[in-house]
Design an enzyme around this catalytic site. Structure first.
Site, PDB file in Angstrom:
ATOM      1  N   GLU A  36      -9.835  -2.066   5.209  1.00  0.00           N
ATOM      2  CA  GLU A  36     -10.464  -1.765   6.487  1.00  0.00           C
ATOM      3  C   GLU A  36     -11.722  -2.633   6.687  1.00  0.00           C
ATOM      4  O   GLU A  36     -12.228  -3.220   5.723  1.00  0.00           O
ATOM      5  CB  GLU A  36     -10.834  -0.278   6.526  1.00  0.00           C
ATOM      6  CG  GLU A  36      -9.625   0.667   6.466  1.00  0.00           C
ATOM      7  CD  GLU A  36      -8.867   0.782   7.788  1.00  0.00           C
ATOM      8  OE1 GLU A  36      -8.764  -0.225   8.531  1.00  0.00           O
ATOM      9  OE2 GLU A  36      -8.361   1.876   8.068  1.00  0.00           O
TER      10      GLU A  36
ATOM     11  N   ASP B  53       0.798  -1.221   0.000  1.00  0.00           N
ATOM     12  CA  ASP B  53       0.000   0.000   0.000  1.00  0.00           C
ATOM     13  C   ASP B  53       0.834   1.276   0.000  1.00  0.00           C
ATOM     14  O   ASP B  53       2.051   1.244   0.201  1.00  0.00           O
ATOM     15  CB  ASP B  53      -0.960  -0.003   1.204  1.00  0.00           C
ATOM     16  CG  ASP B  53      -0.331  -0.597   2.458  1.00  0.00           C
ATOM     17  OD1 ASP B  53       0.896  -0.528   2.590  1.00  0.00           O
ATOM     18  OD2 ASP B  53      -1.074  -1.151   3.287  1.00  0.00           O
TER      19      ASP B  53
ATOM     20  N   ASN C 175      -7.605  -3.187  14.236  1.00  0.00           N
ATOM     21  CA  ASN C 175      -9.008  -3.454  13.876  1.00  0.00           C
ATOM     22  C   ASN C 175      -9.132  -4.639  12.913  1.00  0.00           C
ATOM     23  O   ASN C 175     -10.187  -4.863  12.337  1.00  0.00           O
ATOM     24  CB  ASN C 175      -9.656  -2.203  13.275  1.00  0.00           C
ATOM     25  CG  ASN C 175      -9.005  -1.770  11.964  1.00  0.00           C
ATOM     26  OD1 ASN C 175      -8.106  -2.442  11.464  1.00  0.00           O
ATOM     27  ND2 ASN C 175      -9.450  -0.665  11.412  1.00  0.00           N
TER      28      ASN C 175
ATOM     29  N   HIS D 249      -7.364  -5.061  10.105  1.00  0.00           N
ATOM     30  CA  HIS D 249      -7.073  -4.817   8.687  1.00  0.00           C
ATOM     31  C   HIS D 249      -5.789  -5.516   8.245  1.00  0.00           C
ATOM     32  O   HIS D 249      -4.876  -5.734   9.035  1.00  0.00           O
ATOM     33  CB  HIS D 249      -7.083  -3.320   8.327  1.00  0.00           C
ATOM     34  CG  HIS D 249      -5.929  -2.514   8.828  1.00  0.00           C
ATOM     35  ND1 HIS D 249      -6.053  -1.227   9.307  1.00  0.00           N
ATOM     36  CD2 HIS D 249      -4.598  -2.777   8.891  1.00  0.00           C
ATOM     37  CE1 HIS D 249      -4.876  -0.754   9.640  1.00  0.00           C
ATOM     38  NE2 HIS D 249      -3.973  -1.680   9.401  1.00  0.00           N
TER      39      HIS D 249
HETATM   40  C1  F6R Z   1       1.397  -1.609   6.130  1.00  0.00           C
HETATM   41  C2  F6R Z   1       0.086  -2.251   6.172  1.00  0.00           C
HETATM   42  C3  F6R Z   1      -0.717  -2.309   7.415  1.00  0.00           C
HETATM   43  C4  F6R Z   1       0.115  -2.595   8.661  1.00  0.00           C
HETATM   44  C5  F6R Z   1      -0.781  -2.568   9.906  1.00  0.00           C
HETATM   45  C6  F6R Z   1       0.017  -2.784  11.166  1.00  0.00           C
HETATM   46  O1  F6R Z   1       1.957  -1.699   4.838  1.00  0.00           O
HETATM   47  O2  F6R Z   1      -0.372  -2.711   5.161  1.00  0.00           O
HETATM   48  O3  F6R Z   1      -1.712  -3.302   7.294  1.00  0.00           O
HETATM   49  O4  F6R Z   1       0.722  -3.843   8.536  1.00  0.00           O
HETATM   50  O5  F6R Z   1      -1.429  -1.338   9.984  1.00  0.00           O
HETATM   51  O6  F6R Z   1       0.854  -1.688  11.375  1.00  0.00           O
HETATM   52  P1  F6R Z   1       2.006  -1.723  12.468  1.00  0.00           P
HETATM   53  O7  F6R Z   1       2.976  -2.745  12.022  1.00  0.00           O
HETATM   54  O8  F6R Z   1       2.592  -0.335  12.424  1.00  0.00           O
HETATM   55  O9  F6R Z   1       1.356  -2.055  13.751  1.00  0.00           O
END
Ligand code: F6R
Length: 247
Positions: free
Chosen positions: A151, A75, A144, A146
């Protein structure tokens, strides 16, 4: 010890973030050594930081080569230039790509700064397809539930698309910005269907804040309101999670 849950899941329990990062790096390095033309799906955020540090250390020490490896990031924020310190382009360049021998043109990240964003999403899918798809997709987990920036409520059948970030996600990611208002409201993300099309998935989870989402992922029902439950539809998911995340 790995223990089997869903037919497609292997859960590896580790002590903490350090051990998760070590185990994950070794997992990736073994794949790269076995297949010099590997296609890797990459994630950003706090979770894989130390994994990338370990890959760099190994590259320096053992000369593991990434010359034939192709990467696709999950992303990117909409509206941030590649050079913006909070963009995922910047993150990947400084935390991994510039420290290993991977050629620039083999590193793919969607651009959040294009006129036609729908076209950018379609183009990204086309490039993934043109190289034969992703072999190993690395994932972190949102509090959450994701995965990527899919989301809660996102259809499991989506491919790369533009998404509106929830307030929860913007708040969680505001730790990298000066103020929560600076966190972009939208992102381009691989869809769940894109993620599920990869041949193998490595899900990394550390910390108590992720425990509820991880429990749903492993023990819950398929539910589009908890995107990570979609992983139950995949035939080969390795979950490396620490004790706090698995409690
Ligand atoms: C990042 C991504 C997100 C993160 C998720 C966890 O490229 O796709 O899904 O993996 O938000 O983020 P952290 O690792 O910062 O807790």
């Amino acid at each position: 010890m790995p223990k089997s849950v869903h037919a497609g899941f292997t859960v590896i329990t580790v002590e903490d973030y350090e051990e998760m990062s070590m185990v994950a790096a070794k997992f990736i390095i073994d794949k790269v050594k076995n297949n010099s033309k590997l296609t890797l799906g990459l994630s950003t955020g706090g979770t894989p930081k130390k994994v990338y540090e370990n890959l760099i250390l190994d590259h320096r020490k053992n000369q593991t080569s990434y010359k034939g490896v192709t990467t696709f990031n999950l992303d990117e924020y909409v509206g941030l230039a590649d050079t913006h310190p909070n963009s995922y382009h910047y993150y990947m360049l400084h935390r991994l790509f510039k420290h290993i021998d991977i050629p620039d043109h083999q590193c793919h990240i969607p651009s959040g700064l294009v006129n036609d964003i729908e076209e950018e999403c379609a183009k990204y899918e086309k490039i993934i397809y043109s190289v034969g798809g992703i072999y190993l997709q690395i994932l972190g987990l949102g509090e959450n539930g994701h995965i990527g920036f899919n989301e809660p409520g996102t259809s499991f059948s989506k491919r790369t698309h533009v998404t509106t970030l929830t307030n929860e996600t913007r708040l969680a990611n505001s730790r990298y910005f000066n103020r929560v208002e600076e966190v972009p409201k939208q992102a381009i993300t691989m869809g769940i269907e894109t993620i599920l099309s990869s041949q193998q998935i490595l899900l990394l989870v550390s910390g108590e804040k992720k425990a509820k989402a991880l429990d749903a992922c492993i023990n819950g029902e398929l539910d589009e309101d908890i995107p990570c439950t979609a992983l139950q539809k995949h035939h080969k998911v390795t979950i490396v999670a620490d004790k706090e995340a698995l409690h």
